[in-house]
Scaffold this motif. Structure first.
Motif, PDB file in Angstrom:
ATOM      1  N   ARG A 223      20.490  -3.866  13.731  1.00 15.03           N
ATOM      2  CA  ARG A 223      19.930  -3.471  14.892  1.00 15.03           C
ATOM      3  C   ARG A 223      21.345  -3.103  15.971  1.00 15.03           C
ATOM      4  O   ARG A 223      22.222  -3.983  15.935  1.00 15.03           O
ATOM      5  CB  ARG A 223      19.281  -4.633  15.725  1.00 15.03           C
ATOM      6  CG  ARG A 223      17.898  -4.853  14.876  1.00 15.03           C
ATOM      7  CD  ARG A 223      17.150  -5.563  15.937  1.00 15.03           C
ATOM      8  NE  ARG A 223      17.604  -7.128  16.027  1.00 15.03           N
ATOM      9  CZ  ARG A 223      17.064  -8.151  15.367  1.00 15.03           C
ATOM     10  NH1 ARG A 223      16.544  -7.841  14.483  1.00 15.03           N
ATOM     11  NH2 ARG A 223      17.670  -9.317  15.436  1.00 15.03           N
ATOM     12  N   ASP A 225      22.502  -1.932  19.603  1.00 12.73           N
ATOM     13  CA  ASP A 225      21.934  -1.796  20.878  1.00 12.73           C
ATOM     14  C   ASP A 225      23.296  -0.669  21.303  1.00 12.73           C
ATOM     15  O   ASP A 225      24.082  -0.683  21.616  1.00 12.73           O
ATOM     16  CB  ASP A 225      22.522  -2.903  21.739  1.00 12.73           C
ATOM     17  CG  ASP A 225      22.081  -2.770  23.177  1.00 12.73           C
ATOM     18  OD1 ASP A 225      21.691  -1.824  23.572  1.00 12.73           O
ATOM     19  OD2 ASP A 225      21.875  -3.892  23.711  1.00 12.73           O
ATOM     20  N   THR A 226      22.202   0.594  21.814  1.00 10.61           N
ATOM     21  CA  THR A 226      23.181   1.898  22.329  1.00 10.61           C
ATOM     22  C   THR A 226      23.436   1.817  23.834  1.00 10.61           C
ATOM     23  O   THR A 226      23.882   2.648  24.503  1.00 10.61           O
ATOM     24  CB  THR A 226      22.830   3.077  21.920  1.00 10.61           C
ATOM     25  OG1 THR A 226      21.425   3.112  22.204  1.00 10.61           O
ATOM     26  CG2 THR A 226      22.735   3.163  20.217  1.00 10.61           C
ATOM     27  N   ASP A 228      20.662   2.198  25.686  1.00 13.57           N
ATOM     28  CA  ASP A 228      19.649   2.611  26.453  1.00 13.57           C
ATOM     29  C   ASP A 228      18.528   2.403  25.269  1.00 13.57           C
ATOM     30  O   ASP A 228      17.473   3.310  25.187  1.00 13.57           O
ATOM     31  CB  ASP A 228      19.594   4.337  26.207  1.00 13.57           C
ATOM     32  CG  ASP A 228      20.161   5.099  24.895  1.00 13.57           C
ATOM     33  OD1 ASP A 228      20.082   4.306  23.941  1.00 13.57           O
ATOM     34  OD2 ASP A 228      19.880   6.156  24.902  1.00 13.57           O
ATOM     35  N   GLY A 229      18.698   1.283  24.466  1.00 13.57           N
ATOM     36  CA  GLY A 229      17.611   0.927  23.680  1.00 13.57           C
ATOM     37  C   GLY A 229      18.505   0.525  22.217  1.00 13.57           C
ATOM     38  O   GLY A 229      19.431   0.559  22.017  1.00 13.57           O
ATOM     39  N   VAL A 230      17.497  -0.315  21.452  1.00 11.02           N
ATOM     40  CA  VAL A 230      17.983  -0.883  20.107  1.00 11.02           C
ATOM     41  C   VAL A 230      17.484  -0.058  18.989  1.00 11.02           C
ATOM     42  O   VAL A 230      16.291  -0.038  19.044  1.00 11.02           O
ATOM     43  CB  VAL A 230      17.641  -2.548  19.911  1.00 11.02           C
ATOM     44  CG1 VAL A 230      17.976  -2.966  18.666  1.00 11.02           C
ATOM     45  CG2 VAL A 230      18.145  -3.448  20.935  1.00 11.02           C
ATOM     46  N   HIS A 231      18.459   0.453  18.255  1.00 12.42           N
ATOM     47  CA  HIS A 231      18.036   1.250  16.958  1.00 12.42           C
ATOM     48  C   HIS A 231      18.308   0.551  15.870  1.00 12.42           C
ATOM     49  O   HIS A 231      19.080  -0.284  15.575  1.00 12.42           O
ATOM     50  CB  HIS A 231      19.105   2.493  16.884  1.00 12.42           C
ATOM     51  CG  HIS A 231      18.872   3.524  18.276  1.00 12.42           C
ATOM     52  ND1 HIS A 231      18.213   4.583  18.157  1.00 12.42           N
ATOM     53  CD2 HIS A 231      19.517   3.310  19.607  1.00 12.42           C
ATOM     54  CE1 HIS A 231      18.379   5.185  19.515  1.00 12.42           C
ATOM     55  NE2 HIS A 231      19.263   4.511  20.523  1.00 12.42           N
TER      56      HIS A 231
END
Length: 246
Positions: A223, A225-226, A228-231
Motif C-alpha cells: 500500500r 500513500d501518495t 491523494d489516496g492509497v494505491h
C-alpha cells in the motif's frame, strides 16, 4: 548432495554444482524436481533479477533456488514472496547475528541502506521456484544502486550458507501454509521498512509513483500513500528515499 534433518525427517535436498546458466531455470525445468529440492551453483552465467536485469555472479556469493509445489488449500501464491523474504532474514541472522538486516519490498534484503541480497520467484503451472542471491563475500557494482556484502560480518562459503537457508525456508513454508495471511504480512512488516517510509515505485516502463509506505495487503501487495489516496502496488521497483537531514 546435502540433506538437513529435523526430528528425523528430511527437510530438503541440496545439490551443489560448479556452474550453470540459472538455478531458477534449471530447477523449474526439471520434471524430476520436487518440493524441498535445492540447487546451488558456485557460479551462474545467466543469473537474472527482477524485470529481466542481470544478476552478477561473483565468486564467493550465494546463488541458489528451491521448488514449491502448490497444493489445494494453499494461500494465494503471491504471498509466498513474504515467506521467502522472512526465511532469508532468518538465515542471514543465523549466519551473521550482528549484521542488522531489513527487508525492502518486494524482494530485497538491505544492510546499512544498501542491497545485500535479492529474491526472484517464478512460476510454471502449480510449481514455483524461489531463487536467492546473497552477497556473502563481494558486493557487485550496480549503476544507481548502493550494494554491500556480509564480508565484514561473517566469512562463510555458499555451501555452508545453503543448509541455513534451506532450513529457514522449510520452516517459513510451513508457517505460510498454516498461518493466516494477515499474520504473515504482520511478520514481514516487523522486519521491513516502517510505515511512513518515503519511497518511489518504478514500473519498469519509465513511470514513477512517489509516496510513503502504508503497509501490506494480505497477499503481500504494498500500500502506497501518495497523499491523494492509497494505491495498491503489486509489482514494481522500489527506491527508498534518504532520510531528511537533521
Amino acid at each position: 548432495m546435502v540433506g538437513e534433518r529435523s526430528g528425523g525427517a528430511l527437510l530438503s535436498r541440496i545439490r551443489v554444482i560448479d556452474t550453470t546458466g540459472s538455478t531458477n531455470s534449471d530447477l523449474l525445468g526439471d520434471p524430476a524436481a520436487v518440493e524441498g529440492d535445492w540447487l546451488v551453483a558456485r557460479r551462474q552465467e545467466a543469473g537474472r533479477g527482477r524485470q529481466g536485469r542481470e544478476w552478477q555472479s561473483l565468486e564467493g556469493n550465494f546463488f541458489g533456488s528451491t521448488l514449491v509445489s502448490l497444493k489445494e488449500g494453499d494461500p494465494e501464491a503471491a504471498s509466498l514472496s513474504l515467506a521467502a523474504g522472512l526465511a532469508l532474514v532468518d538465515a542471514v541472522e543465523l549466519a551473521a547475528p550482528q549484521a542488522g538486516v531489513t527487508l525492502k519490498w518486494p524482494n530485497d534484503l538491505m544492510l546499512d541502506g544498501a542491497k545485500v541480497a535479492g529474491i526472484l520467484l517464478e512460476r510454471s503451472g502449480d510449481r514455483i521456484v524461489a531463487g536467492f542471491g546473497v552477497n556473502l563475500a563481494v558486493a557487485p557494482e550496480i549503476e544507481g544502486r548502493a550494494t554491500t556484502s556480509l564480508a565484514d560480518h561473517v566469512q562463510m562459503a555458499p555451501q555452508a550458507f545453503a543448509p541455513l537457508l534451506a532450513g529457514a525456508f522449510a520452516r517459513m513454508l510451513s508457517a505460510w501454509r498454516s498461518s493466516t495471511p494477515s499474520a504473515l504480512s504482520m511478520a514481514w512488516m516487523q522486519r521491513g521498512h516502517p510505515v511512513g517510509t518515503p519511497l518511489t515505485v518504478h514500473d519498469g516502463e519509465g513511470r514513477a509513483l512517489g509516496g510513503s509506505f502504508a503497509g501490506l495487503e494480505e497477499d503481500g501487495a504494498m500500500r502506497l500513500d501518495t497523499g491523494d489516496g492509497v494505491h495498491v502496488i503489486r509489482a514494481g521497483d522500489v527506491m527508498l528515499s534518504p532520510p531528511p537531514e537533521a
